[in-house]
Scaffold this active site. Structure first.
Site, PDB file in Angstrom:
ATOM      1  CG  ASP A  17     -39.317  21.168 -12.341  1.00  0.00           C
ATOM      2  OD1 ASP A  17     -40.237  21.283 -11.870  1.00  0.00           O
ATOM      3  OD2 ASP A  17     -38.615  22.069 -12.625  1.00  0.00           O
ATOM      4  CG  ASP A 111     -40.494  23.877 -15.529  1.00  0.00           C
ATOM      5  OD1 ASP A 111     -41.337  23.633 -14.821  1.00  0.00           O
ATOM      6  OD2 ASP A 111     -39.537  23.926 -15.039  1.00  0.00           O
ATOM      7  CD  GLU A 112     -44.423  20.696 -12.447  1.00  0.00           C
ATOM      8  OE1 GLU A 112     -44.117  19.811 -11.531  1.00  0.00           O
ATOM      9  OE2 GLU A 112     -44.878  21.883 -11.985  1.00  0.00           O
TER      10      GLU A 112
HETATM   11  P1  TTP Z   1     -40.144  26.321 -11.747  1.00  0.00           P
HETATM   12  O1  TTP Z   1     -40.095  24.894 -12.046  1.00  0.00           O
HETATM   13  O2  TTP Z   1     -40.916  26.493 -10.331  1.00  0.00           O
HETATM   14  O3  TTP Z   1     -38.754  27.103 -11.584  1.00  0.00           O
HETATM   15  P2  TTP Z   1     -37.574  27.043 -12.631  1.00  0.00           P
HETATM   16  O4  TTP Z   1     -37.660  26.035 -13.531  1.00  0.00           O
HETATM   17  O5  TTP Z   1     -37.134  28.405 -13.088  1.00  0.00           O
HETATM   18  O6  TTP Z   1     -36.362  26.541 -11.490  1.00  0.00           O
HETATM   19  P3  TTP Z   1     -36.160  25.048 -10.868  1.00  0.00           P
HETATM   20  O7  TTP Z   1     -34.670  24.782 -11.266  1.00  0.00           O
HETATM   21  O8  TTP Z   1     -36.390  25.246  -9.367  1.00  0.00           O
HETATM   22  O9  TTP Z   1     -37.353  24.246 -11.246  1.00  0.00           O
HETATM   23  O10 TTP Z   1     -41.021  27.083 -12.948  1.00  0.00           O
HETATM   24  C1  TTP Z   1     -40.601  26.859 -14.203  1.00  0.00           C
HETATM   25  C2  TTP Z   1     -40.818  28.116 -15.041  1.00  0.00           C
HETATM   26  O11 TTP Z   1     -42.052  28.826 -14.750  1.00  0.00           O
HETATM   27  C3  TTP Z   1     -39.600  29.402 -14.450  1.00  0.00           C
HETATM   28  O12 TTP Z   1     -38.674  29.023 -15.186  1.00  0.00           O
HETATM   29  C4  TTP Z   1     -40.627  30.539 -14.771  1.00  0.00           C
HETATM   30  C5  TTP Z   1     -41.780  30.273 -14.523  1.00  0.00           C
HETATM   31  N1  TTP Z   1     -42.393  30.730 -13.334  1.00  0.00           N
HETATM   32  C6  TTP Z   1     -42.948  32.057 -13.184  1.00  0.00           C
HETATM   33  O13 TTP Z   1     -43.128  32.714 -14.211  1.00  0.00           O
HETATM   34  N2  TTP Z   1     -43.357  32.488 -11.925  1.00  0.00           N
HETATM   35  C7  TTP Z   1     -43.351  31.630 -10.956  1.00  0.00           C
HETATM   36  O14 TTP Z   1     -43.575  32.181  -9.717  1.00  0.00           O
HETATM   37  C8  TTP Z   1     -42.832  30.484 -10.995  1.00  0.00           C
HETATM   38  C9  TTP Z   1     -42.248  29.505  -9.735  1.00  0.00           C
HETATM   39  C10 TTP Z   1     -42.382  30.033 -12.199  1.00  0.00           C
HETATM   40 MG    MG Z   2     -38.467  23.922 -13.135  1.00  0.00          MG
END
Ligand code: TTP
Ligand code: MG
Length: 356
Positions: A17, A111-112
């Site tokens: 992720d 992103d995962e």
């Molecule tokens: P996430 O992997 O949930 O968050 P992140 O990568 O920003 O942070 P983390 O280090 O905790 O993993 O989500 C991936 C991307 O998806 C995030 O950068 C932006 C988008 N996203 C949204 O647009 N709205 C949301 O509510 C979430 C959770 C994510």
């Molecule tokens: Mg993330």
């Protein structure tokens, strides 16, 4: 806790992720913002944060928070609008690297991804470090990686030491890791489920283990059986390698060539409905609409239109396709017409619509 079958335990699953993904891309492209609290989100009164970097999280900022509130909590916040195509491009680069470690890779969001590396001889942790280093070197982005023997535990592990963490959950760790975990950390329970459980005095996995499978099913429906297994360290879901679909379309060659452009309206509207229902079934949104016509002399005509936002409804798709049709002057009979959509994103990213 019930024992997990040996074959299940022997799998090597990674969950990768990206850390503060959208915000990290912005930092990478704008070194002048380095070290500052930064969020990606809508600037308007209804704007919300898509995500924010870890410096901003220290002020209590998080995804889905209204932008005005984020500004109140952190007045020095750098708030930037989203550039989805850039994030998509970076995501593709990362997935390309991941795919080079195993073909059994399942991208679950922008992103995962899960990787099944069971067939690789190297220890899973060694591969996790290699992936983390390669992603950093080649893209400048940071990932956290969870290592375990099933998807549920691998995802839990990737969240454990964010950002830039690598964490393994082995079968021996399972009771220690799971028992005191708050129920909201269990995928499938959600905020609503957590509230429901609180009302009956259940806060941790230890409390939840007392419930029978039937009781969990009555609380969570079909998901109840999955939750029953997960909290015992079991998850039978395989890593499904999926090729991201680039477009969805429908076309037909007519029995008799069409000479009146009005006669093309019916099929276009029909295809728009079919495409819309496929998008909705697959929880996807599309931004570009294309039409394709073939004349009786096999000349191919294609036209495309990019919508201001991502859609899945039939009206938006048919309107765009009809707009494209009306811009054409048809001088030859038409033997085939097709409509398609591209620039697909997961409907989970719907909040992106508020970014603009
Ligand atoms: P996430 O992997 O949930 O968050 P992140 O990568 O920003 O942070 P983390 O280090 O905790 O993993 O989500 C991936 C991307 O998806 C995030 O950068 C932006 C988008 N996203 C949204 O647009 N709205 C949301 O509510 C979430 C959770 C994510
Ligand atoms: Mg993330």
């Amino acid at each position: 806790m019930n024992a997990v079958k040996a074959t299940e335990k022997q799998k090597k699953i990674l969950h990768v992720d990206l850390d503060a993904f959208f915000a990290s891309v912005e930092e990478l492209d704008h070194p002048e913002w380095a070290g500052r609290p930064l969020a990606v989100g809508g600037q308007g009164p209804r704007g919300i944060l898509s995500t924010c970097n870890y410096a901003a999280r220290a002020f209590g900022l998080h995804s889905a928070m209204p932008s005005f509130l984020a500004k109140q909590l952190c007045p020095q916040l750098v708030l930037v609008p989203g550039r989805f195509s850039r994030y998509k491009e970076m995501s593709e680069q990362v997935l390309h690297i991941l795919r080079s470690y195993t073909r059994t890779m399942e991208a679950v969001s922008i992103d995962e991804a899960y990787l099944d590396i069971t067939s690789r001889p190297e220890p899973a942790l060694f591969i996790a470090h290699a992936i983390q280093d390669e992603v950093a070197e080649q893209t400048g982005l940071s990932v956290s990686i969870g290592v375990s023997y099933n998807k549920f535990l691998a995802k839990l592990a990737s969240e454990w030491q964010k950002p830039h963490g690598i964490f393994e959950i082995t079968c021996d760790d399972v009771p220690r890791i799971l028992l005191d975990l708050s129920v909201e950390r269990i995928h499938g329970i959600g905020r609503h489920g957590t509230e429901k459980l609180k009302e009956i005095g259940i806060f941790t996995v230890r409390d939840l283990l007392v419930l029978t499978e039937e009781e969990l099913k009555s609380l969570f429906g079909k998901q109840g059986a999955y939750i029953y297994d997960c909290i015992r360290g079991k998850d039978a879901r395989d890593v499904h390698p999926v090729r991201p679909r680039k477009s969805i379309g429908k076309e037909r060659t007519f029995d008799r060539d069409i000479t009146q452009s009005e006669d093309l309206i019916g099929p276009i509207v029909e295809y728009a409905h079919a495409i819309s229902s496929t998008l909705q079934k697959r929880a996807l949104l599309a931004r570009s609409v294309h039409i394709k016509l073939k004349t009786d002399s096999f000349q191919l005509i294609t036209r495309s239109h990019q919508l201001p936002t991502w859609v899945d409804d039939p009206a938006a798709i048919s309107e765009a396709a009809l707009f494209l049709l009306h811009q054409l002057t048809l001088s030859q009979p038409i033997r085939l017409i097709g409509v398609s959509v591209s620039e697909l994103i997961s409907a989970d990213a719907k909040q992106l619509q508020f970014l603009r």
